[in-house]
Design a protein around this motif. Structure first.
Motif, PDB file in Angstrom:
ATOM      1  N   TRP A  70       0.631  -1.269   0.089  1.00 50.72           N
ATOM      2  CA  TRP A  70       0.046  -0.034  -0.116  1.00 50.72           C
ATOM      3  C   TRP A  70       0.951   1.315   0.057  1.00 50.72           C
ATOM      4  O   TRP A  70       2.072   1.480   0.619  1.00 50.72           O
ATOM      5  N   VAL A  71       0.164   2.441  -0.543  1.00 41.63           N
ATOM      6  CA  VAL A  71       1.012   3.670  -0.786  1.00 41.63           C
ATOM      7  C   VAL A  71       0.148   4.656   0.025  1.00 41.63           C
ATOM      8  O   VAL A  71      -0.802   5.008  -0.403  1.00 41.63           O
ATOM      9  N   GLY A  72       0.722   5.332   0.717  1.00 35.59           N
ATOM     10  CA  GLY A  72       0.058   6.469   1.500  1.00 35.59           C
ATOM     11  C   GLY A  72       0.001   7.755   0.931  1.00 35.59           C
ATOM     12  O   GLY A  72       0.388   8.646   1.329  1.00 35.59           O
ATOM     13  N   VAL A  73      -0.968   7.945  -0.324  1.00 34.31           N
ATOM     14  CA  VAL A  73      -1.239   9.180  -1.115  1.00 34.31           C
ATOM     15  C   VAL A  73      -2.542   9.449  -1.057  1.00 34.31           C
ATOM     16  O   VAL A  73      -3.214   8.453  -1.159  1.00 34.31           O
ATOM     17  N   LEU A  74      -2.945  10.564  -1.519  1.00 35.88           N
ATOM     18  CA  LEU A  74      -4.218  11.072  -1.566  1.00 35.88           C
ATOM     19  C   LEU A  74      -4.143  12.125  -2.851  1.00 35.88           C
ATOM     20  O   LEU A  74      -3.263  12.861  -2.798  1.00 35.88           O
ATOM     21  N   ASP A  75      -5.128  11.932  -3.613  1.00 33.83           N
ATOM     22  CA  ASP A  75      -5.198  12.612  -5.011  1.00 33.83           C
ATOM     23  C   ASP A  75      -5.334  14.342  -4.538  1.00 33.83           C
ATOM     24  O   ASP A  75      -4.676  15.122  -5.371  1.00 33.83           O
ATOM     25  N   HIS A  76      -5.813  14.458  -3.673  1.00 28.99           N
ATOM     26  CA  HIS A  76      -6.109  16.014  -3.412  1.00 28.99           C
ATOM     27  C   HIS A  76      -4.884  16.758  -2.612  1.00 28.99           C
ATOM     28  O   HIS A  76      -5.090  17.915  -2.283  1.00 28.99           O
ATOM     29  N   LEU A  77      -3.949  16.124  -2.236  1.00 35.26           N
ATOM     30  CA  LEU A  77      -2.801  16.646  -1.754  1.00 35.26           C
ATOM     31  C   LEU A  77      -1.769  16.533  -2.813  1.00 35.26           C
ATOM     32  O   LEU A  77      -0.884  15.467  -3.035  1.00 35.26           O
ATOM     33  N   LYS A  78      -1.728  17.519  -3.548  1.00 39.04           N
ATOM     34  CA  LYS A  78      -1.121  17.761  -4.995  1.00 39.04           C
ATOM     35  C   LYS A  78       0.579  17.266  -4.732  1.00 39.04           C
ATOM     36  O   LYS A  78       1.231  18.205  -3.774  1.00 39.04           O
TER      37      LYS A  78
END
Lengths: 793, 161
Positions: free
Chosen positions: A90-98
């Motif tokens: 798993w990778v801890g990223v979110l689309d809205h945190l550019k």
């Protein structure tokens, strides 16, 4: 969006909203009859222990598990090579945190270990003791790699890159430049600047992270018994990464021994338990021990902030400029990311104030320490402490009272709804009213007089204020828009049983804050029964409506509104049936204390139990064409604002012993505004507990690391926590500004105490030491640091 | 040194005899061997107070006591204290005052509080806080716990107990 009419259930004489009802579920806790995960024993259950990396950064050259596997009672010893087919990373990223980036994380280290305590090998055995014996027999050959531990130098060109494939050690960066900051500083009458250090600390839930994963290969179902805040999120993540049908995953969460944000994240060891239950076809239990908790639970708040604030001659804040850097360990934690704390610091610093000029540079960097992520207050304690400390410093430079500078700088009451220079939108806050009430209840003037008298006798007392805003009731803007399957809506299913009792299933969860109690109060008020007649079910994804659970202070505001609307629907349904049976217009009837009554006279017409009997067992006697529906489900999501901001004003009174550097907390006051108060007792206790957690951050708690990335105080004997003898009495009062976004009008309260206390304590210490020209801005404020500030060591 | 040893003791008034490994702590013995889950494990090194119980009438930490040390001993846990009603008023006051949130510390906290009230019928708030200084609670901030103990003492005093 709001039908808070004269007929609202909130205003009815038999409403239980606003009453201090004790928690019915507290009885079993007080009798040792709770069910925490470690209390659960399943047939053929095995226990996990982990061989963990002793190094902060190392390559794994070889693993020899032969001796461990030979130990009687050991069932399986696995490395990541064995789990490749059972679990995806798993990778801890979110689309809205550019621009946020992170590296894949696995249930066990995949060739390299990136922090001390990262699991390398898992042992499943018939007891935890045997599993631990086996761990001692595992031989791992490591090649030590240079650890990156100092966040300040993590981005330097000559610092090794922890994950070479990412290119650098920068996880996430955010900039804000709003208004004309340079002009505002150039024109300022007074500018103050300071560098603050916020200590890395952790949740220290008394119940450690706990999970039992139970896979049944016959029907391909996975049941997770978890100590968790967000059962549906866990259901999704375990299905996704173990390659299972999500509809066949069930999460059961009974009693939770404290969580505070710690139990909403994905942890490698817990996911390894999931992979192993699928591999073994037997229940697998993992209970973190205290050392595992200290080194592998999420940490929080490791920030260095350099900030300055501009003031007019009249004491109004005109501009804030800030540089924030935070080290989050080697991974952005999944699925909420480790970018959110910094984001909150950027969004909220000096949030209560009307300045229009705001510049932020904030960076989140990787390092070889334990991971950091969301913990009670998320960024708020930092944002509040920075803003409030600069105000006090500015007030001193202006020769003004710190309370007065706040009053002059608050967003005016008639300016709401208000958009802050960071883009945060506030519906309505009560800063001025809260501070005025605070100053009155603490008798501020008398305290100042006493302070002056005592100073002449060499006794140094300090008074510190903190005004704050707190993000609560998040909309999908928090996580959903970024692609995370974390529900911001929540639901409530409510049912009238044949006995006349009410059963209420809610997607929000209970960790001791009183969720079940307030849901019962709301449902009871909405239907027209006593709270004792309402049974509330939480924490079982097979039973409760799909929901987000409890985090970001959303339980009361979101779950509570769903319960209110569901209760009203059930009430309408009941009155329709009652009207048909009693041959009366439904509008002429009411439900009071479990009885159908005539609305005008209050005369009893029929007990709910009788209506239940007729509906469930004697449908033959009901009027033709009437199909009773004694179950109702309603959901609620906050949409009109991204968040419902609460506010509060804190004050701390303390005494610093300038010979020993010891701080004695004398009294603490909070005036908070969480909108509609459903249960004053529980709001006060959430506030007190939150304040004490914030005091811990200010005075005691710190995860200490060696330059090599070794945590050197990973036990409760070495990591200092707030204990009863040192804590002050905490006075709590309210100002009530209900949110108009819901009929209930409730905002959250769970985190505001923690948000305000570090800043208030810091300001009080600096107020005490002001006459001695000593000032501190590096938490925790230990006696050693205080003596150094006084030039005594 | 690692072979199981038979230990015979009385737990909450019931005789118990079991073979235990010498390394088994009393709290693990109670939880795993006897199934008494009310005593909790918090820090495993005698600091947090979650495993507080009574051994021969004296308050001890269940994680610092080995089961084999308890030969012939009498052990009382939260379950036994609840069944006997010895501290029902204290438990009721904890619920009434919301002196517990997650409840994980509560059995140990109650055992410490009960000991104090047996020794000192009318303790000051400072004495109560001092007594609780070995019991960690992350949730409440302690004030409600102090209130509940103080109220219990006052009510007992009024009843002449």
């Amino acid at each position: 969006m709001n039908d808070r009419s004269a007929m609202s259930v909130l205003d009815k004489p038999n409403s239980y909203i606003g009453r201090s009802v004790p928690r019915p579920n507290a009885k079993r806790l007080a009798q040792g009859r709770a069910t925490y995960v470690d209390d659960i024993v399943l047939p053929r259950m095995v226990h996990l222990a982990f061989c963990r990396s002793p190094y902060a950064h190392a390559e794994i050259l070889s693993i020899d598990s032969t001796a461990a596997l030979a130990l009687p009672g050991v069932l399986r010893v696995v490395t990541m090579a064995d789990l490749q087919d059972y679990c995806t990373p798993w990778v801890g990223v979110l689309d809205h945190l550019k621009g946020i980036k992170s590296a894949p994380q696995w249930p066990l280290a995949n060739g390299k270990a990136f922090f001390q305590g990262e699991p390398i090998v898992a042992v499943a055995a018939t007891s935890r003791a045997i599993a631990e014996d086996a761990v001692d027999l595992i031989e791992v050959d490591y090649k030590e790699l240079p650890p990156v531990t100092d966040m300040e130098t993590a981005l330097d060109p000559d610092t090794p890159v922890i994950h070479p494939e990412l290119g650098d050690n920068l996880c996430f960066e955010r900039s804000i430049d709003s208004g004309d900051v340079d002009a505002a500083f150039a024109e300022a009458a007074v500018v103050v600047e300071e560098t603050f250090h916020f200590n890395r600390h952790t949740g220290v839930t008394l119940e450690p992270r706990s999970i039992i994963c139970d896979y049944n290969p016959a029907d391909e179902t996975l049941t997770l018994h978890m100590s968790v805040q967000c059962p549906h999120m866990s259901k999704n993540l375990y299905a996704k990464h173990l390659g299972l049908d999500e509809d066949k995953v069930r999460v059961i969460c009974k009693d939770v021994g404290g969580s505070f944000g710690l139990k909403i994240h994905t942890y490698s060891d817990e996911m390894a338990a999931g992979a192993l239950t699928v591999m073994l076809g037997r229940p697998v239990k993992f209970i973190a021990d205290r050392l595992e908790s200290f080194t592998t639970d999420i940490h929080a708040r490791d920030h260095r902030v350099t900030a300055k604030m501009a003031f007019t001659q009249d004491g109004e804040i005109t501009a804030v400029e800030m540089d924030d850097i935070t080290g989050i360990g080697p991974y952005s934690v999944y699925p909420r990311t480790s970018g959110i704390e910094m984001n909150q610091v950027a969004n909220l610093t000096a949030g209560p104030y009307k300045h229009l000029n705001y510049r932020v540079r904030a960076r989140v960097v990787f390092q070889n320490k334990g991971v950091m992520c969301q913990y009670r207050g998320v960024g708020h304690p930092i944002a509040v402490a920075v803003g409030e400390a600069l105000i006090d410093k500015g007030a001193a430079a202006l020769g003004m009272d710190p309370a007065e500078v706040r009053r002059r700088s608050f967003i005016p009451d008639d300016a709401y709804p208000y958009t802050s220079p960071s883009g945060a939108i506030y519906e309505r806050q009560s800063h001025r009213q809260s501070l005025d009430k605070l100053v009155a209840v603490m008798d501020y003037e008398a305290l100042r007089r006493e302070q002056r008298v005592l100073r002449e006798r060499g006794i140094y007392r300090g008074i510190g204020f903190a005004s704050l805003i707190e993000v609560t009731n998040p909309s999908p803007a928090f996580y959903g828009v970024g692609g995370a399957r974390i529900a911001s809506q929540d639901g409530c299913t409510i049912r009238l049983d044949p006995t006349g009792g009410i059963t209420c299933a809610t997607g929000v969860t209970e960790q001791g804050q009183g969720t079940e109690t307030i849901i019962a109060q709301i449902a009871a008020s909405a239907v027209g029964v006593a709270p004792g007649q309402v049974r509330v079910i939480t924490g079982d994804t097979d039973v409760v409506p799909y929901g987000g659970g409890t985090w970001a202070s959303r339980g009361a505001g979101i779950g509570g509104e769903a319960a209110l609307q569901a209760g009203k629907e059930l009430r309408r349904n009941i009155l329709e049936v009652a009207g048909a049976i009693l041959q009366s217009a439904p509008e002429s009837l009411d439900i009071r204390d479990g009885e159908i009554v005539d609305a005008k006279s209050g005369n009893e017409r029929m007990p709910l139990a009788e209506l239940g009997r007729l509906v469930y067992f004697r449908g033959d006697t009901l009027p033709e064409g009437l199909q009773p529906e004694l179950v109702a489900t309603k959901h609620y999501v906050s949409r009109s604002y991204p968040f419902a901001f609460t506010n509060a004003a804190h004050a701390c009174l303390l005494e610093v012993d300038v010979e020993t550097g010891l701080v004695k907390l004398l009294k603490y006051w909070v005036v908070e505004d969480c909108g509609t108060v459903i249960n004053p007792l529980l709001v006060a206790e959430q506030t007190r507990g939150g304040v004490v957690q914030g005091i811990g951050a200010a005075l005691y708690e710190e995860c200490l690391y060696s330059p090599e990335g070794q945590m050197i105080n990973g036990s409760m004997a070495d990591y200092l926590l707030p204990m009863a003898a040192e804590m002050p009495e905490i006075f709590v009062d309210h100002v009530t500004t209900p949110t108009e976004t819901s009929e209930l009008g409730a905002k959250g309260v769970g985190e505001a105490g923690t948000a305000g206390a570090p800043g208030a304590v810091m300001n009080a210490i600096n107020d005490a030491l002001g006459p001695l020209d000593a000032r501190l801005s590096h938490m925790p404020f230990t006696p050693d640091k205080i003596l150094r500030a006084l030039g005594k060591t | 040194m690692t072979a199981p040893i038979i230990v015979t003791l009385t737990v909450n008034g019931e005789p118990v005899s079991q073979a235990v490994e010498p390394r088994l702590t009393l709290v693990d013995f109670l939880r795993e061997a006897i199934g008494l889950k009310g005593t909790h494990v918090g820090c495993e090194h005698g600091v947090c107070g979650a495993c507080t119980l009574r051994l021969d009438g004296v308050t001890v930490r269940g994680c610092l006591t080995l089961a084999v040390q308890c030969e012939g001993a009498t052990v009382e846990t939260i379950e036994g204290m609840t069944e006997s009603g010895a501290m029902k008023d204290l438990q009721d006051e904890f619920v009434e005052r919301n002196a517990l949130q997650c409840g994980y510390c509560t059995p140990g906290m109650l055992m410490s509080a009960a000991e104090l009230l047996e020794r000192n019928a009318m303790p000051s708030r400072e004495e109560i806080r001092e007594q609780l200084s070995g019991n960690y609670c992350r949730c409440t901030g302690y004030q409600a716990i102090v209130d509940a103990i103080e109220t219990t003492a006052r009510k007992r005093g009024a009843l002449g107990r």
